[in-house]
Scaffold this motif. Sequence first.
Motif, PDB file in Angstrom:
ATOM      1  N   ALA A  34     -17.943  22.529  -5.659  1.00  0.00           N
ATOM      2  CA  ALA A  34     -19.146  22.568  -4.840  1.00  0.00           C
ATOM      3  C   ALA A  34     -20.393  22.561  -5.718  1.00  0.00           C
ATOM      4  CB  ALA A  34     -19.138  23.802  -3.949  1.00  0.00           C
ATOM      5  N   SER A  35     -20.254  23.020  -6.933  1.00  0.00           N
ATOM      6  CA  SER A  35     -21.403  23.030  -7.851  1.00  0.00           C
ATOM      7  C   SER A  35     -21.310  21.830  -8.787  1.00  0.00           C
ATOM      8  CB  SER A  35     -21.400  24.334  -8.661  1.00  0.00           C
ATOM      9  OG  SER A  35     -20.296  24.343  -9.543  1.00  0.00           O
ATOM     10  N   SER A  36     -22.221  21.748  -9.728  1.00  0.00           N
ATOM     11  CA  SER A  36     -22.234  20.622 -10.659  1.00  0.00           C
ATOM     12  C   SER A  36     -21.265  20.814 -11.816  1.00  0.00           C
ATOM     13  CB  SER A  36     -23.651  20.435 -11.206  1.00  0.00           C
ATOM     14  OG  SER A  36     -24.034  21.604 -11.915  1.00  0.00           O
ATOM     15  N   GLU A  37     -20.517  21.894 -11.838  1.00  0.00           N
ATOM     16  CA  GLU A  37     -19.622  22.214 -12.948  1.00  0.00           C
ATOM     17  C   GLU A  37     -18.164  21.853 -12.660  1.00  0.00           C
ATOM     18  OE1 GLU A  37     -20.690  23.274 -15.879  1.00  0.00           O
ATOM     19  OE2 GLU A  37     -22.726  23.196 -15.105  1.00  0.00           O
ATOM     20  N   CYS A  38     -17.915  20.828 -11.878  1.00  0.00           N
ATOM     21  CA  CYS A  38     -16.549  20.465 -11.527  1.00  0.00           C
ATOM     22  C   CYS A  38     -15.987  19.524 -12.590  1.00  0.00           C
ATOM     23  CB  CYS A  38     -16.508  19.816 -10.153  1.00  0.00           C
ATOM     24  SG  CYS A  38     -14.837  19.473  -9.626  1.00  0.00           S
ATOM     25  N   GLY A  39     -14.903  19.921 -13.224  1.00  0.00           N
ATOM     26  CA  GLY A  39     -14.283  19.096 -14.250  1.00  0.00           C
ATOM     27  C   GLY A  39     -13.413  17.996 -13.686  1.00  0.00           C
ATOM     28  N   ALA A  40     -13.108  18.055 -12.391  1.00  0.00           N
ATOM     29  CA  ALA A  40     -12.227  17.064 -11.787  1.00  0.00           C
ATOM     30  C   ALA A  40     -12.964  15.764 -11.463  1.00  0.00           C
ATOM     31  CB  ALA A  40     -11.598  17.625 -10.513  1.00  0.00           C
ATOM     32  N   ILE A  41     -14.276  15.788 -11.476  1.00  0.00           N
ATOM     33  CA  ILE A  41     -15.065  14.600 -11.144  1.00  0.00           C
ATOM     34  C   ILE A  41     -15.576  13.985 -12.446  1.00  0.00           C
ATOM     35  CG2 ILE A  41     -17.100  13.749  -9.932  1.00  0.00           C
ATOM     36  CD1 ILE A  41     -16.803  16.056  -7.998  1.00  0.00           C
ATOM     37  N   SER A  42     -15.389  12.689 -12.569  1.00  0.00           N
ATOM     38  CA  SER A  42     -15.806  12.006 -13.789  1.00  0.00           C
ATOM     39  C   SER A  42     -17.336  11.939 -13.868  1.00  0.00           C
ATOM     40  CB  SER A  42     -15.225  10.594 -13.833  1.00  0.00           C
ATOM     41  OG  SER A  42     -15.828   9.798 -12.848  1.00  0.00           O
ATOM     42  N   PRO A  43     -17.871  11.770 -15.058  1.00  0.00           N
ATOM     43  CA  PRO A  43     -19.328  11.685 -15.214  1.00  0.00           C
ATOM     44  C   PRO A  43     -19.940  10.513 -14.438  1.00  0.00           C
ATOM     45  CG  PRO A  43     -18.295  12.051 -17.342  1.00  0.00           C
ATOM     46  CD  PRO A  43     -17.198  11.820 -16.355  1.00  0.00           C
ATOM     47  N   GLU A  44     -19.193   9.409 -14.316  1.00  0.00           N
ATOM     48  CA  GLU A  44     -19.708   8.259 -13.567  1.00  0.00           C
ATOM     49  C   GLU A  44     -19.894   8.609 -12.095  1.00  0.00           C
ATOM     50  OE1 GLU A  44     -16.862   8.008 -15.472  1.00  0.00           O
ATOM     51  OE2 GLU A  44     -17.778   7.082 -17.219  1.00  0.00           O
ATOM     52  N   VAL A  45     -18.941   9.320 -11.536  1.00  0.00           N
ATOM     53  CA  VAL A  45     -19.035   9.720 -10.133  1.00  0.00           C
ATOM     54  C   VAL A  45     -20.184  10.703  -9.946  1.00  0.00           C
ATOM     55  CG1 VAL A  45     -17.820  10.872  -8.240  1.00  0.00           C
ATOM     56  CG2 VAL A  45     -16.596   9.253  -9.695  1.00  0.00           C
ATOM     57  N   LYS A  46     -20.380  11.599 -10.897  1.00  0.00           N
ATOM     58  CA  LYS A  46     -21.497  12.546 -10.823  1.00  0.00           C
ATOM     59  C   LYS A  46     -22.832  11.808 -10.820  1.00  0.00           C
ATOM     60  CE  LYS A  46     -19.218  16.483 -12.967  1.00  0.00           C
ATOM     61  NZ  LYS A  46     -19.211  17.398 -14.101  1.00  0.00           N
ATOM     62  N   LYS A  47     -22.959  10.764 -11.657  1.00  0.00           N
ATOM     63  CA  LYS A  47     -24.194   9.982 -11.695  1.00  0.00           C
ATOM     64  C   LYS A  47     -24.418   9.277 -10.364  1.00  0.00           C
ATOM     65  CE  LYS A  47     -24.107   9.099 -16.657  1.00  0.00           C
ATOM     66  NZ  LYS A  47     -23.913   8.088 -17.699  1.00  0.00           N
ATOM     67  N   LEU A  48     -23.346   8.723  -9.789  1.00  0.00           N
ATOM     68  CA  LEU A  48     -23.467   8.053  -8.501  1.00  0.00           C
ATOM     69  C   LEU A  48     -23.881   9.034  -7.410  1.00  0.00           C
ATOM     70  CD1 LEU A  48     -23.103   5.571  -6.704  1.00  0.00           C
ATOM     71  CD2 LEU A  48     -20.679   6.167  -6.518  1.00  0.00           C
ATOM     72  N   GLN A  49     -23.304  10.219  -7.425  1.00  0.00           N
ATOM     73  CA  GLN A  49     -23.671  11.245  -6.435  1.00  0.00           C
ATOM     74  C   GLN A  49     -25.131  11.632  -6.582  1.00  0.00           C
ATOM     75  OE1 GLN A  49     -20.797  14.317  -7.225  1.00  0.00           O
ATOM     76  NE2 GLN A  49     -19.415  13.603  -5.588  1.00  0.00           N
ATOM     77  N   ALA A  50     -25.611  11.749  -7.828  1.00  0.00           N
ATOM     78  CA  ALA A  50     -27.014  12.090  -8.060  1.00  0.00           C
ATOM     79  C   ALA A  50     -27.940  10.993  -7.522  1.00  0.00           C
ATOM     80  CB  ALA A  50     -27.260  12.315  -9.541  1.00  0.00           C
ATOM     81  N   LYS A  51     -27.552   9.735  -7.729  1.00  0.00           N
ATOM     82  CA  LYS A  51     -28.362   8.606  -7.216  1.00  0.00           C
ATOM     83  C   LYS A  51     -28.392   8.624  -5.699  1.00  0.00           C
ATOM     84  CE  LYS A  51     -27.910   5.107 -10.813  1.00  0.00           C
ATOM     85  NZ  LYS A  51     -27.392   3.765 -11.111  1.00  0.00           N
ATOM     86  N   LEU A  52     -27.269   8.903  -5.076  1.00  0.00           N
ATOM     87  CA  LEU A  52     -27.192   8.893  -3.630  1.00  0.00           C
ATOM     88  C   LEU A  52     -27.987  10.050  -3.016  1.00  0.00           C
ATOM     89  CD1 LEU A  52     -23.427   7.966  -3.087  1.00  0.00           C
ATOM     90  CD2 LEU A  52     -25.428   6.507  -2.753  1.00  0.00           C
ATOM     91  N   ARG A  53     -28.107  11.159  -3.712  1.00  0.00           N
ATOM     92  CA  ARG A  53     -28.896  12.283  -3.219  1.00  0.00           C
ATOM     93  C   ARG A  53     -30.379  11.951  -3.187  1.00  0.00           C
ATOM     94  NH1 ARG A  53     -25.886  16.165  -6.896  1.00  0.00           N
ATOM     95  NH2 ARG A  53     -23.938  16.425  -5.771  1.00  0.00           N
ATOM     96  N   HIS A  54     -30.846  11.153  -4.159  1.00  0.00           N
ATOM     97  CA  HIS A  54     -32.275  10.835  -4.247  1.00  0.00           C
ATOM     98  C   HIS A  54     -32.545   9.637  -3.466  1.00  0.00           C
ATOM     99  CE1 HIS A  54     -32.686  13.898  -7.185  1.00  0.00           C
ATOM    100  NE2 HIS A  54     -32.085  13.245  -8.136  1.00  0.00           N
TER     101      HIS A  54
END
Length: 54
Positions: A34-54
Amino acid sequence: MNAEIQTLLSLAVVAIASVWLVRRAFRKKSGGCASSECGAISPEVKKLQAKLRH
């Protein structure tokens, strides 16, 4: 140890364990994915999620 005392002690242990498990199950979970500290999600997916939030 007589049977009555043994029965009461075993019931007390079961009651304490039950309360602990129920409290643990209903406790609000923090961290994890639920937080940004999830090791199961790849860095690419995290970047995509950040783009989709903005």
